[in-house]
Design an enzyme around this catalytic site. Structure first.
Site, PDB file in Angstrom:
ATOM      1  N   TYR A  98       0.853  -1.197   0.000  1.00  9.01           N
ATOM      2  CA  TYR A  98       0.000   0.000   0.000  1.00  9.01           C
ATOM      3  C   TYR A  98       0.893   1.253   0.000  1.00  9.01           C
ATOM      4  O   TYR A  98       1.899   1.302   0.727  1.00  9.01           O
ATOM      5  CB  TYR A  98      -0.877  -0.037   1.250  1.00  9.01           C
ATOM      6  CG  TYR A  98      -1.743   1.179   1.445  1.00  9.01           C
ATOM      7  CD1 TYR A  98      -2.813   1.442   0.598  1.00  9.01           C
ATOM      8  CD2 TYR A  98      -1.490   2.074   2.486  1.00  9.01           C
ATOM      9  CE1 TYR A  98      -3.594   2.557   0.783  1.00  9.01           C
ATOM     10  CE2 TYR A  98      -2.278   3.188   2.673  1.00  9.01           C
ATOM     11  CZ  TYR A  98      -3.332   3.433   1.819  1.00  9.01           C
ATOM     12  OH  TYR A  98      -4.110   4.543   2.003  1.00  9.01           O
ATOM     13  N   LYS A 195     -12.159  -0.027   5.346  1.00 14.22           N
ATOM     14  CA  LYS A 195     -12.495  -0.773   4.133  1.00 14.22           C
ATOM     15  C   LYS A 195     -13.610  -1.789   4.414  1.00 14.22           C
ATOM     16  O   LYS A 195     -14.656  -1.394   4.872  1.00 14.22           O
ATOM     17  CB  LYS A 195     -11.226  -1.400   3.566  1.00 14.22           C
ATOM     18  CG  LYS A 195     -10.002  -0.440   3.559  1.00 14.22           C
ATOM     19  CD  LYS A 195     -10.166   0.766   2.634  1.00 14.22           C
ATOM     20  CE  LYS A 195      -9.107   1.850   2.856  1.00 14.22           C
ATOM     21  NZ  LYS A 195      -7.729   1.419   2.777  1.00 14.22           N
TER      22      LYS A 195
HETATM   23  C1  LIG Z   1      -6.458   1.909   3.086  1.00 10.01           C
HETATM   24  C2  LIG Z   1      -5.378   0.989   3.434  1.00 10.01           C
HETATM   25  C3  LIG Z   1      -4.492   1.284   4.477  1.00 10.01           C
HETATM   26  C4  LIG Z   1      -4.542   2.585   5.248  1.00 10.01           C
HETATM   27  O1  LIG Z   1      -5.737   2.733   5.963  1.00 10.01           O
HETATM   28  P1  LIG Z   1      -6.416   4.144   6.335  1.00 10.01           P
HETATM   29  O2  LIG Z   1      -7.620   3.755   7.092  1.00 10.01           O
HETATM   30  O3  LIG Z   1      -6.696   4.846   5.039  1.00 10.01           O
HETATM   31  O4  LIG Z   1      -5.427   4.914   7.139  1.00 10.01           O
HETATM   32  C5  LIG Z   1      -3.518   0.345   4.760  1.00 10.01           C
HETATM   33  N1  LIG Z   1      -3.404  -0.809   4.072  1.00 10.01           N
HETATM   34  C6  LIG Z   1      -4.232  -1.103   3.059  1.00 10.01           C
HETATM   35  C7  LIG Z   1      -4.064  -2.397   2.333  1.00 10.01           C
HETATM   36  C8  LIG Z   1      -5.238  -0.234   2.695  1.00 10.01           C
HETATM   37  O5  LIG Z   1      -6.049  -0.522   1.680  1.00 10.01           O
END
Ligand SMILES: *Cc1c(COP(=O)(O)O)cnc(C)c1O
Length: 399
Positions: A98, A195
């Site tokens: 990421y 997510k």
């Molecule tokens: C979005 C995401 C993050 C970071 O998360 P946030 O809630 O945006 O800080 C880390 N790892 C993955 C795989 C992601 O998709």
């Protein structure tokens, strides 16, 4: 209890005053002491809060860990884990992680003396070759973002452990419904609960789950000392989201499979990246390691940036937005959006070209999703000159 039942029941039972079925939102900064030195288990919400604790108990159970700390964002989860290391330690990170992970690791390298190597871990032997005497952590993200490469958690964890290093898995893309890294010997799991876990695109949040009690204790200390804890309201929303995690993941996957198959048969599309397709180079590993293939699909557009922009602008059911894992379909251009902060050289090495488009397939009716993509990929609706000058949006893509 089975996982599906635990999503609904574990940890939620926090109201002994009125027996409410749903965990109350304990929107309070502090708690009255019963007597000098005597509390009901909580004294200050940075340290612990009953609503946050409900979420932590729930997530620890779903991942099968000793404990969980729920924090403000996924990046807060990653930063908390990085505080386990000290100057001089070496971390080996998957080369197509990421973008935000690569960015914070770079900061730790520059400011705090942590050494980082980015290695293609798809062949576990590459980890062996990259190990140094000071290697203390291996950062595993599988499936990767956005190209959905699969890493062998068990093989990588075994190598890490043989060298006294922690195996850390970012499990954001699959959720514990589809992948449980502790069953493959990992030590720590990080999530962006923003997510799939929350799933409704109305919270940013994160979590770290530890397999062992000692690591959990250290993480609790760090989350409190750093002040990372998730707010009671955000914790409550994520806890509510998790109650429908199982049916949502099922629908996301059903739609994503249909989208992947549709794209694979479309003449405007080059490579399609979806671990559920038999053509995916690590389809067998994904089947073995995962309980499902998830809702993310990436693909390459046949053509140049003009065609890519045409797709991004033409979709109607999909929204052009960062993030993923919500009930609504999102379309993302990694090179100019989610992965723009990634070092261009690393991005190129990872194969994230400007022709790659990433889809977070939502749970709308599949016919609307496919019709939308079909119309956006029909380049005959406007004249496409192969040598077309880059548009303003394309020019803004970092070199
Ligand atoms: C979005 C995401 C993050 C970071 O998360 P946030 O809630 O945006 O800080 C880390 N790892 C993955 C795989 C992601 O998709």
């Amino acid at each position: 209890m089975r996982l599906q039942t635990q999503t609904i029941h574990t940890g939620v039972d926090k109201d002994t005053a009125y027996n409410s079925i749903i965990t109350p939102i304990y929107q309070t900064s502090t708690f009255r002491f019963e007597d000098v030195g005597v509390t009901k288990g909580y004294d200050y919400s940075r340290t612990a809060n009953p609503t946050r604790r409900a979420l932590e108990e729930n997530l620890a159970a779903l991942e099968g860990g000793a404990g969980c700390v729920a924090v403000a964002t996924g990046m807060a989860a990653i930063a908390t884990v990085l505080h386990l290391f000290r100057a001089g330690d070496h971390i080996i990170c998957t080369h197509d992680c990421y973008g935000g992970t690569e960015r914070i690791l770079r900061t730790y390298e520059e400011q705090f003396g942590i050494e980082v190597s980015y290695v293609n871990l798809q062949d576990p032997r590459n980890l062996e070759a990259a190990l140094k005497p000071n290697t203390r952590g291996v950062w595993i993200e599988t499936p990767s973002n956005p190209l959905l490469n699969i890493l062998d958690i068990r093989a990588l964890s075994a190598t890490a452990h043989a060298h006294n290093a922690l195996a850390i898995v970012d499990n954001t893309f699959l959720s514990p419904i589809n992948q449980r890294p502790f069953e493959h010997e990992a030590d720590l799991i990080v999530h962006s609960t923003t997510k799939y876990l929350n799933g409704h695109s109305d919270v940013v949040g994160g979590a770290v789950i530890a397999r062992g009690a000692a690591l959990f204790e250290r993480l609790s200390y760090l989350a409190n000392a750093l002040g990372q804890g998730a707010s009671p309201f955000d914790s409550w929303l994520v806890l509510r989201g998790i109650k429908t995690l199982v049916p949502r993941m099922r629908l996301h996957e059903e739609n994503a499979r249909a989208v992947a198959e549709f794209l694979a048969g479309n003449s405007s599309v080059g490579r399609v990246y979806y671990p559920g397709l038999k053509s995916h180079p690590q389809h067998e590993l994904a089947r073995r390691q995962q309980d499902g293939f998830g809702g993310m699909v990436s693909f390459e557009v046949n053509g140049g940036i003009g065609e890519v922009n045409h797709v991004l602008r033409s979709v109607r059911v999909f929204s052009l937005a960062e993030s993923l894992g919500g009930i609504e379909s999102l379309i993302d251009h990694p090179a100019s959006m989610t992965h723009a902060s990634m070092h261009p050289e690393l991005r190129a090495k990872a194969g994230i070209t400007e022709r790659v488009i990433r889809l977070s397939v939502g749970i709308e009716h599949i016919d609307d999703i496919l019709e939308d993509l079909g119309a956006a990929l029909d380049f005959t609706v406007r004249v496409c000159v192969p040598s077309e000058q880059p548009t303003a949006a394309a020019a803004a893509v970092p070199a």
